[in-house]
Design an enzyme around this catalytic site. Structure first.
Site, PDB file in Angstrom:
ATOM      1  N   HIS A  63       0.790  -1.348  -0.148  1.00 30.83           N
ATOM      2  CA  HIS A  63       0.195   0.032  -0.072  1.00 30.83           C
ATOM      3  C   HIS A  63       0.745   1.295  -0.039  1.00 30.83           C
ATOM      4  CE1 HIS A  63      -3.195  -2.626   2.171  1.00 30.83           C
ATOM      5  NE2 HIS A  63      -3.013  -3.037   1.049  1.00 30.83           N
ATOM      6  N   LYS A  73       6.054   6.018   6.836  1.00 36.69           N
ATOM      7  CA  LYS A  73       5.733   4.989   8.170  1.00 36.69           C
ATOM      8  C   LYS A  73       6.776   4.668   8.803  1.00 36.69           C
ATOM      9  CE  LYS A  73       2.054   3.896   5.032  1.00 36.69           C
ATOM     10  NZ  LYS A  73       1.763   3.044   3.850  1.00 36.69           N
ATOM     11  N   TYR A 133       2.032   2.116  13.945  1.00 34.38           N
ATOM     12  CA  TYR A 133       3.030   2.675  13.120  1.00 34.38           C
ATOM     13  C   TYR A 133       2.649   4.309  12.924  1.00 34.38           C
ATOM     14  CZ  TYR A 133      -0.452   1.023   9.635  1.00 34.38           C
ATOM     15  OH  TYR A 133      -1.539   0.759   9.018  1.00 34.38           O
ATOM     16  N   ASP A 171      -6.680  -5.999  -1.602  1.00 27.37           N
ATOM     17  CA  ASP A 171      -5.216  -6.759  -1.870  1.00 27.37           C
ATOM     18  C   ASP A 171      -5.410  -7.655  -3.057  1.00 27.37           C
ATOM     19  OD1 ASP A 171      -3.824  -5.802   1.307  1.00 27.37           O
ATOM     20  OD2 ASP A 171      -4.212  -4.626  -0.136  1.00 27.37           O
TER      21      ASP A 171
HETATM   22  C1  T46 Z   1      -5.038   2.774   6.466  1.00 27.34           C
HETATM   23  C2  T46 Z   1      -6.464   3.419   7.102  1.00 27.34           C
HETATM   24  C3  T46 Z   1      -7.474   2.449   7.041  1.00 27.34           C
HETATM   25  N1  T46 Z   1      -8.747   3.314   7.620  1.00 27.34           N
HETATM   26  C4  T46 Z   1      -9.823   2.453   7.452  1.00 27.34           C
HETATM   27  C5  T46 Z   1     -10.314   1.993   6.225  1.00 27.34           C
HETATM   28  C6  T46 Z   1     -11.026   0.715   6.110  1.00 27.34           C
HETATM   29  O1  T46 Z   1     -12.205   0.879   6.361  1.00 27.34           O
HETATM   30  C7  T46 Z   1     -10.113  -0.129   7.386  1.00 27.34           C
HETATM   31  C8  T46 Z   1      -9.263  -1.048   7.174  1.00 27.34           C
HETATM   32  O2  T46 Z   1      -8.431  -0.486   6.109  1.00 27.34           O
HETATM   33  P1  T46 Z   1      -7.380  -1.157   5.083  1.00 27.34           P
HETATM   34  O3  T46 Z   1      -7.877  -2.734   4.690  1.00 27.34           O
HETATM   35  O4  T46 Z   1      -6.749  -0.188   3.963  1.00 27.34           O
HETATM   36  O5  T46 Z   1      -6.288  -1.378   6.268  1.00 27.34           O
HETATM   37  P2  T46 Z   1      -4.734  -2.094   5.841  1.00 27.34           P
HETATM   38  O6  T46 Z   1      -4.956  -3.294   4.776  1.00 27.34           O
HETATM   39  O7  T46 Z   1      -4.010  -2.373   7.214  1.00 27.34           O
HETATM   40  O8  T46 Z   1      -3.936  -1.005   5.283  1.00 27.34           O
HETATM   41  C9  T46 Z   1      -2.801  -0.407   5.883  1.00 27.34           C
HETATM   42  O9  T46 Z   1      -1.889  -1.523   5.617  1.00 27.34           O
HETATM   43  C10 T46 Z   1      -0.732  -1.085   5.087  1.00 27.34           C
HETATM   44  C11 T46 Z   1       0.638  -2.251   5.529  1.00 27.34           C
HETATM   45  C12 T46 Z   1      -0.163   0.180   5.199  1.00 27.34           C
HETATM   46  O10 T46 Z   1       1.002   0.434   5.060  1.00 27.34           O
HETATM   47  C13 T46 Z   1      -1.199   1.425   5.261  1.00 27.34           C
HETATM   48  O11 T46 Z   1      -1.110   2.243   6.452  1.00 27.34           O
HETATM   49  C14 T46 Z   1      -2.584   0.801   5.175  1.00 27.34           C
HETATM   50  O12 T46 Z   1      -2.906   0.857   3.717  1.00 27.34           O
HETATM   51  O13 T46 Z   1      -9.732   1.093   8.165  1.00 27.34           O
HETATM   52  C15 T46 Z   1      -8.792   4.181   8.468  1.00 27.34           C
HETATM   53  O14 T46 Z   1      -9.846   4.852   8.775  1.00 27.34           O
HETATM   54  N2  T46 Z   1      -7.460   5.199   8.282  1.00 27.34           N
HETATM   55  C16 T46 Z   1      -6.307   4.456   7.909  1.00 27.34           C
HETATM   56  O15 T46 Z   1      -5.207   5.378   8.017  1.00 27.34           O
END
Ligand code: T46
Length: 188
Positions: A63, A73, A133, A171
């Site tokens: 991401h 990060k 992070y 993903d």
């Molecule tokens: C990233 C983020 C997500 N969200 C909400 C959006 C979705 O409803 C939920 C899960 O989001 P997501 O599936 O994108 O979460 P990850 O797969 O952990 O994504 C993160 O994982 C990888 C490893 C990263 O480096 C980034 O910080 C980020 O992309 O949290 C938020 O409200 N705020 C945020 O800053």
């Protein structure tokens, strides 16, 4: 100096080893100190803290957020163990598409600095893992949030997988680099 900044194969990506003070009660460590990080060249202001929990086999990534909402990060694993990866996606960078990988764990307390212009992802190695992070540059911007396929052969990350990873739909459907929306340019 409470932190050791360890160079990696990509000059801008650093592994940060905090000084741990252990005693019969447990331990104490500083996890961030602006003056030390600025001296090490990590000077961007942190604007958001994140915390996520994953079960074994979960792979989150790769991401990044597009400019002008790019994010740096500072990643650490506070429970369990992860295989953390930072991929250089800055066009015309001398290390374009090279990546740094490192095991971050509750045990080693190492941190990985993933600068703006890099895609970030990790594989969960322990039954459960929690990461916290700090995010620099921009806060979360869904419109600028982008994914890159975790197993893109052009990048060729050697994930220590034991079977298929557990992926979010985002993903699973992530584009390959050749179809990805990337707008980072390497600046000398
Ligand atoms: C990233 C983020 C997500 N969200 C909400 C959006 C979705 O409803 C939920 C899960 O989001 P997501 O599936 O994108 O979460 P990850 O797969 O952990 O994504 C993160 O994982 C990888 C490893 C990263 O480096 C980034 O910080 C980020 O992309 O949290 C938020 O409200 N705020 C945020 O800053």
């Amino acid at each position: 100096m409470p932190f050791e900044f360890i160079k990696t194969d990509i000059p801008e990506v650093m592994i940060v080893k905090p000084k741990v003070f252990g005693d019969e009660r447990g331990f104490f460590l500083e996890t961030y100190k602006r003056e030390d990080f600025v001296k090490a060249g990590i000077y961007k202001e942190f604007v958001q803290d994140n915390h996520s929990k994953s079960v074994k086999g979960v792979l989150r990534g790769l991401h990044y957020q597009l400019n002008p909402k790019a994010q740096g990060k500072l990643v650490r694993c506070i429970k369990g163990k992860i295989f953390d990866v930072a991929v250089d996606i800055r066009k015309n960078s001398p290390t374009f598409l090279k990546y740094v990988s490192v095991e971050l764990s509750e045990e080693n307390k190492f941190m990985l600095w993933v600068p703006e212009g890099f895609a970030h992802g990790f594989l969960t190695l322990s039954d459960e893992a929690e990461i916290m992070y700090k995010v620099s540059g921009s806060t979360y911007s869904p419109e600028h949030d982008r994914s890159l396929r975790w197993n893109d052969p052009e990048i060729g990350i050697n994930w220590p997988l034991e079977g298929e990873p557990i992926l979010s739909k985002k993903d699973k459907d992530a584009p390959l680099l050749k179809n990805a929306d990337i707008n980072f340019v390497y600046e000398i």
